[in-house]
Enzyme design. Structure first.
Site, PDB file in Angstrom:
ATOM      1  N   MET A 118     -12.194   4.696  -0.653  1.00  0.00           N
ATOM      2  CA  MET A 118     -12.631   4.499   0.110  1.00  0.00           C
ATOM      3  C   MET A 118     -13.700   5.990   0.044  1.00  0.00           C
ATOM      4  O   MET A 118     -13.293   7.124   1.075  1.00  0.00           O
ATOM      5  CB  MET A 118     -11.900   4.434   1.447  1.00  0.00           C
ATOM      6  CG  MET A 118     -11.441   3.664   1.452  1.00  0.00           C
ATOM      7  SD  MET A 118     -10.025   2.943   2.998  1.00  0.00           S
ATOM      8  CE  MET A 118      -9.022   3.225   1.560  1.00  0.00           C
ATOM      9  N   HIS A 175      -8.566   1.575  -4.142  1.00  0.00           N
ATOM     10  CA  HIS A 175      -9.230   1.137  -3.594  1.00  0.00           C
ATOM     11  C   HIS A 175      -9.872   2.443  -3.605  1.00  0.00           C
ATOM     12  O   HIS A 175      -9.619   3.427  -2.076  1.00  0.00           O
ATOM     13  CB  HIS A 175      -8.710   0.615  -2.223  1.00  0.00           C
ATOM     14  CG  HIS A 175      -9.331   0.356  -1.055  1.00  0.00           C
ATOM     15  ND1 HIS A 175      -9.332   0.109   0.754  1.00  0.00           N
ATOM     16  CD2 HIS A 175     -11.063   0.442  -1.270  1.00  0.00           C
ATOM     17  CE1 HIS A 175      -9.597  -0.088   1.481  1.00  0.00           C
ATOM     18  NE2 HIS A 175     -10.962  -0.144   1.089  1.00  0.00           N
ATOM     19  N   GLY A 199       0.818  -2.469   4.255  1.00  0.00           N
ATOM     20  CA  GLY A 199       1.664  -0.782   3.790  1.00  0.00           C
ATOM     21  C   GLY A 199       3.113  -0.214   4.628  1.00  0.00           C
ATOM     22  O   GLY A 199       3.847  -0.984   4.742  1.00  0.00           O
ATOM     23  N   SER A 200       2.448  -0.384   6.163  1.00  0.00           N
ATOM     24  CA  SER A 200       3.423   0.045   7.275  1.00  0.00           C
ATOM     25  C   SER A 200       4.317  -1.462   7.000  1.00  0.00           C
ATOM     26  O   SER A 200       5.672  -0.940   7.171  1.00  0.00           O
ATOM     27  CB  SER A 200       2.768   0.709   8.373  1.00  0.00           C
ATOM     28  OG  SER A 200       1.778  -0.569   8.984  1.00  0.00           O
ATOM     29  N   HIS A 226      -0.926  -1.253  -4.446  1.00  0.00           N
ATOM     30  CA  HIS A 226      -2.003  -0.520  -3.643  1.00  0.00           C
ATOM     31  C   HIS A 226      -2.068   0.620  -3.651  1.00  0.00           C
ATOM     32  O   HIS A 226      -1.193   1.393  -2.494  1.00  0.00           O
ATOM     33  CB  HIS A 226      -2.250  -1.711  -2.462  1.00  0.00           C
ATOM     34  CG  HIS A 226      -4.062  -1.478  -2.029  1.00  0.00           C
ATOM     35  ND1 HIS A 226      -5.013  -2.372  -2.232  1.00  0.00           N
ATOM     36  CD2 HIS A 226      -4.685  -0.440  -1.309  1.00  0.00           C
ATOM     37  CE1 HIS A 226      -5.936  -1.545  -2.014  1.00  0.00           C
ATOM     38  NE2 HIS A 226      -6.032  -0.956  -0.335  1.00  0.00           N
ATOM     39  N   GLY A 273      -9.735   3.975   6.857  1.00  0.00           N
ATOM     40  CA  GLY A 273      -8.887   4.702   7.121  1.00  0.00           C
ATOM     41  C   GLY A 273      -7.417   5.374   7.611  1.00  0.00           C
ATOM     42  O   GLY A 273      -7.268   6.946   7.021  1.00  0.00           O
ATOM     43  N   PHE A 274      -7.016   4.877   8.162  1.00  0.00           N
ATOM     44  CA  PHE A 274      -5.276   4.408   8.445  1.00  0.00           C
ATOM     45  C   PHE A 274      -4.324   3.729   7.710  1.00  0.00           C
ATOM     46  O   PHE A 274      -5.115   2.241   8.212  1.00  0.00           O
ATOM     47  CB  PHE A 274      -5.830   5.378   9.927  1.00  0.00           C
ATOM     48  CG  PHE A 274      -6.584   6.589  10.378  1.00  0.00           C
ATOM     49  CD1 PHE A 274      -6.084   7.394  10.363  1.00  0.00           C
ATOM     50  CD2 PHE A 274      -7.283   6.724  10.555  1.00  0.00           C
ATOM     51  CE1 PHE A 274      -6.524   8.849  10.136  1.00  0.00           C
ATOM     52  CE2 PHE A 274      -8.291   7.174  11.015  1.00  0.00           C
ATOM     53  CZ  PHE A 274      -8.021   8.520  10.340  1.00  0.00           C
ATOM     54  N   GLY A 275      -3.506   3.375   8.264  1.00  0.00           N
ATOM     55  CA  GLY A 275      -2.810   2.524   8.463  1.00  0.00           C
ATOM     56  C   GLY A 275      -2.337   2.236   8.843  1.00  0.00           C
ATOM     57  O   GLY A 275      -2.384   2.829  10.546  1.00  0.00           O
ATOM     58  N   GLY A 276      -1.178   1.058   9.615  1.00  0.00           N
ATOM     59  CA  GLY A 276      -0.398   0.990  10.646  1.00  0.00           C
ATOM     60  C   GLY A 276      -1.742   0.401  12.287  1.00  0.00           C
ATOM     61  O   GLY A 276      -1.894   0.867  13.168  1.00  0.00           O
ATOM     62  N   ASP A 320      -6.969  -6.302   3.381  1.00  0.00           N
ATOM     63  CA  ASP A 320      -6.821  -5.276   3.741  1.00  0.00           C
ATOM     64  C   ASP A 320      -6.125  -4.946   5.214  1.00  0.00           C
ATOM     65  O   ASP A 320      -7.172  -4.491   5.628  1.00  0.00           O
ATOM     66  CB  ASP A 320      -7.546  -3.896   2.900  1.00  0.00           C
ATOM     67  CG  ASP A 320      -6.267  -2.687   2.682  1.00  0.00           C
ATOM     68  OD1 ASP A 320      -5.248  -2.793   3.173  1.00  0.00           O
ATOM     69  OD2 ASP A 320      -7.323  -2.097   2.665  1.00  0.00           O
ATOM     70  N   GLY A 321      -4.623  -4.690   5.465  1.00  0.00           N
ATOM     71  CA  GLY A 321      -5.009  -4.367   7.615  1.00  0.00           C
ATOM     72  C   GLY A 321      -4.386  -4.933   8.243  1.00  0.00           C
ATOM     73  O   GLY A 321      -4.800  -5.845   8.582  1.00  0.00           O
ATOM     74  N   SER A 347       0.614  -1.196  -0.476  1.00  0.00           N
ATOM     75  CA  SER A 347       0.459  -0.231  -0.010  1.00  0.00           C
ATOM     76  C   SER A 347       0.874   1.271  -0.147  1.00  0.00           C
ATOM     77  O   SER A 347       1.380   1.704   0.670  1.00  0.00           O
ATOM     78  CB  SER A 347      -1.002   0.241   0.866  1.00  0.00           C
ATOM     79  OG  SER A 347      -1.686   1.011   1.402  1.00  0.00           O
ATOM     80  N   ASP A 351      -4.437   3.456  -2.277  1.00  0.00           N
ATOM     81  CA  ASP A 351      -5.610   3.817  -1.134  1.00  0.00           C
ATOM     82  C   ASP A 351      -5.978   5.181  -1.049  1.00  0.00           C
ATOM     83  O   ASP A 351      -5.393   6.223  -1.027  1.00  0.00           O
ATOM     84  CB  ASP A 351      -5.321   3.784   0.243  1.00  0.00           C
ATOM     85  CG  ASP A 351      -5.773   2.939   0.819  1.00  0.00           C
ATOM     86  OD1 ASP A 351      -6.390   2.058   1.184  1.00  0.00           O
ATOM     87  OD2 ASP A 351      -4.406   2.290   0.962  1.00  0.00           O
ATOM     88  N   MET A 370     -11.586  -6.333   4.651  1.00  0.00           N
ATOM     89  CA  MET A 370     -11.074  -5.082   4.602  1.00  0.00           C
ATOM     90  C   MET A 370     -10.609  -5.643   6.912  1.00  0.00           C
ATOM     91  O   MET A 370     -11.766  -5.768   7.089  1.00  0.00           O
ATOM     92  CB  MET A 370     -11.883  -3.493   5.808  1.00  0.00           C
ATOM     93  CG  MET A 370     -12.010  -2.726   4.905  1.00  0.00           C
ATOM     94  SD  MET A 370     -10.245  -2.310   3.896  1.00  0.00           S
ATOM     95  CE  MET A 370      -9.801  -1.742   5.376  1.00  0.00           C
ATOM     96  N   MET A 394      -8.729   8.077  -0.232  1.00  0.00           N
ATOM     97  CA  MET A 394      -9.955   8.524   0.947  1.00  0.00           C
ATOM     98  C   MET A 394     -10.379   9.983   1.139  1.00  0.00           C
ATOM     99  O   MET A 394      -9.516  11.041   0.530  1.00  0.00           O
ATOM    100  CB  MET A 394      -8.765   8.488   1.829  1.00  0.00           C
ATOM    101  CG  MET A 394      -8.367   7.432   2.695  1.00  0.00           C
ATOM    102  SD  MET A 394      -7.586   7.310   4.012  1.00  0.00           S
ATOM    103  CE  MET A 394      -7.235   4.854   4.179  1.00  0.00           C
TER     104      MET A 394
HETATM  105  C1  DX5 Z   1      -6.717   1.599   5.080  1.00  0.00           C
HETATM  106  C2  DX5 Z   1      -6.292   1.291   4.015  1.00  0.00           C
HETATM  107  C3  DX5 Z   1      -5.252   0.016   3.958  1.00  0.00           C
HETATM  108  C4  DX5 Z   1      -4.387   0.650   4.654  1.00  0.00           C
HETATM  109  C5  DX5 Z   1      -3.524  -0.843   5.487  1.00  0.00           C
HETATM  110  O1  DX5 Z   1      -7.922   2.076   5.357  1.00  0.00           O
HETATM  111  O2  DX5 Z   1      -7.513   0.695   2.909  1.00  0.00           O
HETATM  112  O3  DX5 Z   1      -4.946   0.047   2.239  1.00  0.00           O
HETATM  113  O4  DX5 Z   1      -2.854   1.431   3.850  1.00  0.00           O
HETATM  114  O5  DX5 Z   1      -2.249  -0.047   6.324  1.00  0.00           O
HETATM  115  P1  DX5 Z   1      -1.672  -1.154   6.954  1.00  0.00           P
HETATM  116  O6  DX5 Z   1      -0.947  -1.972   6.506  1.00  0.00           O
HETATM  117  O7  DX5 Z   1      -0.566  -0.389   7.040  1.00  0.00           O
HETATM  118  O8  DX5 Z   1      -2.621  -1.790   7.737  1.00  0.00           O
HETATM  119 ZN    ZN Z   2      -6.639  -0.246   0.837  1.00  0.00          ZN
END
Ligand code: DX5
Ligand code: ZN
Length: 215
Positions: A67, A65, A196-197, A32, A141-144, A174-175, A7, A34, A136, A36
């Site tokens: 959102m 993706h 992602g993270s 990927h 909404g957020f990574g990590g 995802d997530g 991501s 994202d 999901m 938002m």
């Molecule tokens: C969250 C995103 C994810 C996010 C995943 O809303 O849809 O794609 O980037 O990040 P990690 O892998 O850090 O949870």
């Molecule tokens: Zn995503």
């Protein structure tokens, strides 16, 4: 063995070209992306011009993706900005069947995403039309964020339905994906792991992608 979609949300936005090139030189299968809107989810990431800039350097298909509320308004624009897969949220689409047909008309593959509280059974009348179901494993909404454990059961149920009807869609998770949960996710039927993270926060992202792929 899963496909991997790192991501770009976790990349260094001041060095996007460098990070996209790193992904080009890795065993990642997709990038990927994202999107938002600060409405469907409480965060704003980036939009069409940034997607286009990523696409200019990317040698992997963009897995976009969305959102966002009322995604139909932007399907053509994201397709033109380089999306190979366009995924919309079930929770944002009162006319999901129409939206899925709309995505296909753009020439992209069509995905539908489910928030953690949305049961896979609600997709029963649309599963024959989609190319991808994105589960999901955190609230979008957020990574990590921390991986939600109920995801395993959800994927197993979706995989059972897929086998029963011989559907061809892929299952993407995802997530909060990392090396501790990847193997079990693949065992339950996941085809594509988004990370992602875990990828961008690691010492050697290329090696981390390869390690995830071997799960
Ligand atoms: C969250 C995103 C994810 C996010 C995943 O809303 O849809 O794609 O980037 O990040 P990690 O892998 O850090 O949870
Ligand atoms: Zn995503």
């Amino acid at each position: 063995m899963a496909e991997i979609a790192p991501s770009i949300l976790a990349a260094d936005f001041a060095n996007l070209q460098r990070d996209v090139e790193m992904l080009n030189n890795s065993s990642a299968d997709y990038i990927h992306v994202d999107i938002m809107d600060g409405m469907f989810v409480p965060n704003i990431s980036f939009g069409i011009p940034v997607c286009e800039a990523i696409h200019q350097h990317a040698q992997k298909p963009l897995d976009v993706h969305l959102m966002i509320e009322q995604p139909d308004r932007y399907l053509e624009a994201f397709r033109k900005a380089g999306a190979s897969i366009l995924t919309v949220h079930f929770e944002a689409c009162p006319h999901l069947h129409r939206t899925i047909q709309h995505i296909k008309e753009t020439g992209a593959l069509a995905g539908v995403a489910l928030n953690p509280h949305t049961p896979v059974e609600l997709l029963s009348e649309i599963l024959s039309d989609v190319d991808l179901v994105l589960i999901m494993s955190v609230n979008p909404g957020f990574g990590g964020q921390k991986f939600i454990e109920n995801t395993y059961r959800k994927i197993a149920r979706l995989n059972r339905i897929r086998k029963e009807y011989n559907y061809q869609f892929k299952i993407e998770v995802d997530g909060g994906v990392n090396l501790a949960n990847a193997e079990a996710l693949v065992a339950e039927g996941t085809d594509i792991l988004v990370a992602g993270s875990f990828v961008f926060g690691s010492q050697n992202p290329v090696e981390t992608i390869a390690a995830l792929k071997n799960k």
